[in-house]
Design an enzyme around this catalytic site. Structure first.
Site: not given
Ligand SMILES: O=C[C@H](O)COP(=O)(O)O
Length: 253
Positions: A10, A214
């Protein structure tokens, strides 16, 4: 029941079309070499045409990060399902916590969007997850239950089986604080049991449920090794081609 693991990057509000194309040029060969894992990248609307073009013939599928439930109309600034289909988009993230927090997304609008996405042949990645204070109050499962049932209300068992749910504890997003694999697996198994109750055992056995928050190349194997975790929705660690490739490789059984 074996479910194909799915790694979805994402990109949130990062990358132009040119940057998206450069990313794919760098990642595509290594991703194609990994079998048994579905690889998806979800980009801002403006990068989608370049992303669709550059992923043509590759093993990487393209997703959007939101859509409106109506096909068209007086909704300034919005983008609809048929517009995404027209571009060649396959997946759409719905109900991400950032949309819930900053853009007034509710279970009701997520439900409308999920129904609309399915009706146009898009595969929704429906996000659910609790806030820190909800976790501390011991209501993680209740929150996930309400959000899951709210998002999926009125769908058929076949439709539920075909979509993806992403469990993302909000306190673990972009914070470096990830839920342990055991904790995430427990909540995801619970979400699967909620799906089983509402839509039957077959839909629950088929629906893919990702963990998000994360996730990095260093911990992805641990999550994917858990019994109920079928993949990851990854923000920060999906922005660099080498890190994204390592996530896809790490998801290989
Ligand atoms: O869509 C993805 C999530 O919001 C996780 O984001 P992150 O991997 O930067 O913690």
């Amino acid at each position: 029941m074996s479910r194909t693991p799915i790694i979805a990057g994402n990109w949130k509000m990062f990358k132009t079309g040119a940057e998206a194309s450069a990313f794919i040029a760098e990642a595509k060969a290594a991703v194609a070499a990994v079998s048994g894992v579905e690889a998806v990248v979800c980009a801002p609307f403006t990068a989608l045409p370049a992303l669709v073009e550059s992923t043509r013939g590759t093993a990487i599928a393209v997703g959007a990060q939101n859509m409106h439930w109506e096909a068209n109309g007086a909704f300034t600034g919005e983008v609809s399902g048929p517009m995404l289909v027209d571009l060649g988009v396959k997946y759409v993230i719905l109900g991400h916590s950032e949309r819930r927090q900053y853009f007034a997304e509710t279970d009701e609008t997520v439900n409308k969007k999920t129904k609309a996405a399915l009706s146009y042949g898009l595969i929704p990645i429906v996000c659910v997850g609790e806030k820190l204070e909800e976790r501390e109050a011991g209501s993680t499962k209740d929150v996930c239950r309400v959000q899951t049932l709210g998002a999926l209300e009125g769908l058929s068992a076949e439709q539920v089986a075909s979509l993806v749910i992403a469990y993302e504890p909000i306190w673990a997003i972009g914070t470096g604080k990830s839920s342990t694999a055991a904790d995430a697996n427990e909540v995801i198994a619970y979400i699967r049991s909620v799906v089983a109750e509402a839509f039957g055992a077959d839909a629950a056995a088929k629906v893919r449920i990702q963990y998000g928050g994360s996730v990095k190349p260093e911990n992805v194997r641990e999550y994917l090794g858990a019994s109920d975790i079928d993949g990851a929705l990854v923000g920060g660690a999906s922005l660099q081609p080498n890190s994204y490739v390592a996530l896809v490789e790490g998801a290989r059984a």
